[in-house]
Scaffold this motif. Structure first.
Motif, PDB file in Angstrom:
ATOM      1  N   GLU A 145      10.535   6.239 -13.516  1.00 28.92           N
ATOM      2  CA  GLU A 145      10.146   7.329 -14.415  1.00 28.92           C
ATOM      3  C   GLU A 145       8.657   7.253 -14.753  1.00 28.92           C
ATOM      4  N   GLN A 146       8.170   6.044 -15.027  1.00 31.10           N
ATOM      5  CA  GLN A 146       6.805   5.874 -15.526  1.00 31.10           C
ATOM      6  C   GLN A 146       5.756   5.778 -14.419  1.00 31.10           C
ATOM      7  N   VAL A 147       6.132   5.144 -13.306  1.00 29.88           N
ATOM      8  CA  VAL A 147       5.158   4.842 -12.251  1.00 29.88           C
ATOM      9  C   VAL A 147       5.446   5.611 -10.964  1.00 29.88           C
ATOM     10  N   GLY A 148       6.732   5.754 -10.627  1.00 27.07           N
ATOM     11  CA  GLY A 148       7.116   6.380  -9.368  1.00 27.07           C
ATOM     12  C   GLY A 148       7.485   5.395  -8.290  1.00 27.07           C
ATOM     13  N   CYS A 149       7.215   4.102  -8.521  1.00 25.89           N
ATOM     14  CA  CYS A 149       7.574   3.083  -7.535  1.00 25.89           C
ATOM     15  C   CYS A 149       7.762   1.744  -8.220  1.00 25.89           C
ATOM     16  N   CYS A 150       8.518   0.879  -7.563  1.00 20.93           N
ATOM     17  CA  CYS A 150       8.633  -0.509  -7.976  1.00 20.93           C
ATOM     18  C   CYS A 150       8.961  -1.313  -6.731  1.00 20.93           C
TER      19      CYS A 150
ATOM     20  N   ALA B  30      -2.927   9.809   3.442  1.00 25.37           N
ATOM     21  CA  ALA B  30      -4.338   9.440   3.570  1.00 25.37           C
ATOM     22  C   ALA B  30      -5.149   9.946   2.382  1.00 25.37           C
ATOM     23  N   ALA B  31      -4.856  11.158   1.926  1.00 26.63           N
ATOM     24  CA  ALA B  31      -5.576  11.713   0.787  1.00 26.63           C
ATOM     25  C   ALA B  31      -5.333  10.898  -0.479  1.00 26.63           C
ATOM     26  N   ALA B  32      -4.094  10.389  -0.641  1.00 27.39           N
ATOM     27  CA  ALA B  32      -3.776   9.567  -1.816  1.00 27.39           C
ATOM     28  C   ALA B  32      -4.536   8.252  -1.802  1.00 27.39           C
ATOM     29  N   LEU B  33      -4.843   7.746  -0.604  1.00 25.10           N
ATOM     30  CA  LEU B  33      -5.672   6.543  -0.506  1.00 25.10           C
ATOM     31  C   LEU B  33      -7.130   6.870  -0.804  1.00 25.10           C
ATOM     32  N   ASP B  34      -7.611   7.966  -0.246  1.00 23.88           N
ATOM     33  CA  ASP B  34      -9.030   8.291  -0.379  1.00 23.88           C
ATOM     34  C   ASP B  34      -9.419   8.715  -1.787  1.00 23.88           C
ATOM     35  N   ASP B  35      -8.510   9.390  -2.505  1.00 22.44           N
ATOM     36  CA  ASP B  35      -8.876   9.811  -3.869  1.00 22.44           C
ATOM     37  C   ASP B  35      -8.482   8.763  -4.914  1.00 22.44           C
TER      38      ASP B  35
ATOM     39  N   LEU C 193      -4.157   3.860  -5.652  1.00 14.81           N
ATOM     40  CA  LEU C 193      -4.614   2.658  -6.348  1.00 14.81           C
ATOM     41  C   LEU C 193      -4.230   2.717  -7.819  1.00 14.81           C
ATOM     42  N   GLY C 194      -4.331   3.897  -8.418  1.00 13.37           N
ATOM     43  CA  GLY C 194      -3.919   4.045  -9.818  1.00 13.37           C
ATOM     44  C   GLY C 194      -2.445   3.759 -10.004  1.00 13.37           C
ATOM     45  N   ARG C 195      -1.611   4.201  -9.052  1.00 13.18           N
ATOM     46  CA  ARG C 195      -0.176   3.897  -9.136  1.00 13.18           C
ATOM     47  C   ARG C 195       0.073   2.403  -8.993  1.00 13.18           C
ATOM     48  N   PHE C 196      -0.688   1.751  -8.113  1.00 14.94           N
ATOM     49  CA  PHE C 196      -0.531   0.303  -7.935  1.00 14.94           C
ATOM     50  C   PHE C 196      -0.871  -0.434  -9.224  1.00 14.94           C
ATOM     51  N   GLU C 197      -1.951  -0.031  -9.871  1.00  9.48           N
ATOM     52  CA  GLU C 197      -2.336  -0.646 -11.146  1.00  9.48           C
ATOM     53  C   GLU C 197      -1.236  -0.479 -12.186  1.00  9.48           C
ATOM     54  N   ARG C 198      -0.661   0.717 -12.261  1.00  6.23           N
ATOM     55  CA  ARG C 198       0.415   0.960 -13.227  1.00  6.23           C
ATOM     56  C   ARG C 198       1.659   0.143 -12.883  1.00  6.23           C
ATOM     57  N   MET C 199       1.938  -0.011 -11.591  1.00  3.46           N
ATOM     58  CA  MET C 199       3.083  -0.819 -11.185  1.00  3.46           C
ATOM     59  C   MET C 199       2.872  -2.285 -11.574  1.00  3.46           C
ATOM     60  N   LEU C 200       1.655  -2.794 -11.377  1.00  2.00           N
ATOM     61  CA  LEU C 200       1.369  -4.178 -11.765  1.00  2.00           C
ATOM     62  C   LEU C 200       1.641  -4.383 -13.255  1.00  2.00           C
ATOM     63  N   MET C 201       1.121  -3.498 -14.081  1.00  2.00           N
ATOM     64  CA  MET C 201       1.303  -3.638 -15.528  1.00  2.00           C
ATOM     65  C   MET C 201       2.768  -3.507 -15.916  1.00  2.00           C
TER      66      MET C 201
ATOM     67  N   VAL D  40       0.827  -1.204   0.000  1.00  2.00           N
ATOM     68  CA  VAL D  40       0.000   0.000   0.000  1.00  2.00           C
ATOM     69  C   VAL D  40       0.863   1.257   0.000  1.00  2.00           C
ATOM     70  N   LEU D  41       1.922   1.249   0.812  1.00  2.00           N
ATOM     71  CA  LEU D  41       2.687   2.473   1.033  1.00  2.00           C
ATOM     72  C   LEU D  41       3.492   2.883  -0.193  1.00  2.00           C
ATOM     73  N   ALA D  42       4.100   1.933  -0.904  1.00  2.00           N
ATOM     74  CA  ALA D  42       4.918   2.302  -2.069  1.00  2.00           C
ATOM     75  C   ALA D  42       4.106   3.091  -3.100  1.00  2.00           C
ATOM     76  N   PRO D  43       2.946   2.589  -3.552  1.00  2.00           N
ATOM     77  CA  PRO D  43       2.178   3.391  -4.524  1.00  2.00           C
ATOM     78  C   PRO D  43       1.593   4.661  -3.913  1.00  2.00           C
ATOM     79  N   ALA D  44       1.284   4.651  -2.608  1.00  2.00           N
ATOM     80  CA  ALA D  44       0.768   5.871  -1.988  1.00  2.00           C
ATOM     81  C   ALA D  44       1.830   6.963  -1.985  1.00  2.00           C
TER      82      ALA D  44
END
Length: 485
Positions: A178-183, A331-336, A340-348, A128-132
């Motif tokens: 560069e593309q996602v911000g986390c791995c 917290a705001a990154a979780l609520d908006d 989750l969008g970053r997590f999806e991009r990291m998965l792909m 959770v924390l890496a994409p947040a």
């Protein structure tokens, strides 16, 4: 109340219990080069190993000249005799330099942050924390590990998602940031390979709870990342590597002290690990719960720990004026749902089919469960009497799941990714006799009588009035020189 310890650097430089022997260093601080059996004997007998000797051992691990039995013997010698801060720092540097150093654009320096955990039951914070953090503008090159002992591993959880590839080259990591911000990646032949070998050996040689080995393992992976700030989640309690809080505090101080010597700005958060974190334990179940948290929901204790650790990192790296301000941003990154969008991009970006990644991140909990490996059957346990849930002991729960295939008893063992357990109640909740409190996911025979007894013993009921469980976050350890970014 959370305690914050601001430790002058001098207080972090106290040696551990390594003792002097007849092999003490001659004047000038060096000895004649020794063979690996001699180095094992020196440490077995309590001698201080020089940096050259430690590098010699690590080199033998990487080039394959160290036999498995010799690696295990050295690990046990370190476990029993300890290492002082100088030895621990030398081991950390040698592990870090066993592979390629990561290099990033200079403009990223203040954004580069990471988090590591000493391992817990139900601990899916990293997922959770890496994409947040990435959603908050950070770059998070997270090099994680697999399960150790009864504790779960971040990489094992992510590999329960079909197609997720934890092996990424430094060049691929740069592209991911560069593309996602986390791995979230593993060690490899290029990245801290020596620690990868020692890490797997520690899991099966009863050397998991060694302060110098834990410190060197964690910080070697982080030293190659070129971080602005690092927070280490140091667990204590019945299901932690260190049950005693003072032992955990010793590890926290060592991590902060060695990190300072390596030029890393490190904070160590002491967090309680008596109860499982969240409501799910097991690889796919924890992925599902991480997705709930990324959706702005999920268990309060998980969300609390994610936001607090993230707040410390944003403050320590100078990206927030206070820890509370940083926690609010996470917290705001979780609520908006930007996290989750970053997590999806990291998965792909790490190999998951785009359709599957989208379905996991947009589907309902029921739909998600259909997309991940599942156990073949489930069994429920019921409360034996009326009472308030005072505790749910994480250790017996984890040990039974380990027996059922969720953990390894030998290096390289295949895991049963669908095996796990769901807590159906919360600590502090009032129960009536017969209320279902635990659902176990099985991929083999039914629970045995000893396993059922162990699991039922994990539920601690009392006559207390219903209450709200406290936050697991209890203390923050910082060196005095690292308070200001």
């Amino acid at each position: 109340m959370v305690r914050t310890l601001l430790l002058p650097l001098a207080t972090l430089l106290l040696p551990t219990h390594t003792s002097a022997t007849s092999d003490a260093l001659p004047e000038g601080g060096s000895r004649e080069p020794k063979q690996l059996p001699d180095l094992i004997r020196l440490k077995r007998d309590g001698s201080h190993l020089t940096e050259a000797e430690i590098r010699s051992f690590v080199h033998a691990v990487v080039d394959g000249s160290a036999q498995d039995v010799q690696i295990g013997a050295m690990l046990m010698a370190i476990q029993l005799q300890g290492m002082d801060l100088e030895e621990t720092s030398a081991l950390t540097r040698a592990l870090a330099e066993s592979g390629q150093q990561l290099e990033w654009p200079k403009a990223w320096h203040q954004q580069l942050v990471d988090k590591h955990s000493t391992g817990g039951v139900g601990d899916k914070v990293s997922l959770v924390l890496a994409p947040a953090l990435a959603a908050c503008g950070c770059k998070v090159p997270m090099i994680s590990g697999r399960g150790l002992g009864h504790t779960g591993g971040t990489l094992d959880k992510l590999e329960s998602i079909p197609g997720f590839n934890v092996i990424q080259s430094p060049e691929q990591m740069l592209l991911l940031l560069e593309q996602v911000g986390c791995c979230i990646v593993s060690q490899s032949e290029k990245l801290v390979p020596a620690d990868g070998i020692l890490y797997a050996a520690r899991d099966v040689t009863a050397t998991v709870d060694s302060v110098p080995l834990i410190t060197a393992s964690i910080l070697s992976k982080k030293a190659v990342e070129g971080l602005s700030a690092l927070v280490v989640d140091v667990k204590f309690g019945g299901a932690a590597v260190f049950p005693d809080q003072e032992q955990a505090r010793e590890l926290a101080r060592t991590l902060v002290g060695v990190g300072e010597g390596l030029g890393l700005r490190v904070a160590a958060a002491l967090t309680a690990m008596d109860n499982p974190l969240g409501r799910s334990v097991g690889h796919t179940l924890e992925v599902e719960e991480a997705l709930l948290c990324l959706d702005g929901a999920g268990p309060p204790d998980l969300r609390d720990l994610v936001t607090r650790l993230g707040g410390v990192l944003l403050w320590l790296s100078g990206q927030a004026e206070t820890q509370d301000q940083g926690a609010t941003r996470v917290a705001a990154a979780l609520d908006d749902r930007s996290a989750l969008g970053r997590f999806e991009r990291m998965l792909m970006a790490q190999g998951v089919n785009p359709g599957l990644a989208r379905a996991l991140c947009s589907g309902s909990p029921t739909q998600r469960r259909q997309l991940l490996p599942r156990a073949r059957k489930q069994e429920e346990l019921r409360a034996p009497s009326d009472g308030t849930v005072e505790r749910i002991l994480a250790l017996p729960l984890a040990l039974v799941l380990h027996e059922l295939g969720a953990g390894r008893s030998r290096a390289g063992q295949q895991l049963k990714l669908g095996v796990g357990a769901e807590l159906l109640v919360d600590v502090g909740q009032r129960l009536c006799r017969g209320t279902p409190w635990l659902r176990v996911h099985l991929d083999g025979p039914a629970l045995s009588c000893p396993q059922r007894r162990a699991l039922q013993g994990a539920l601690v009921l009392s006559d207390l009035e219903p209450f709200t469980a406290p936050s697991p976050f209890t203390e923050l350890v910082l060196p005095l020189m690292s308070v200001q970014p």
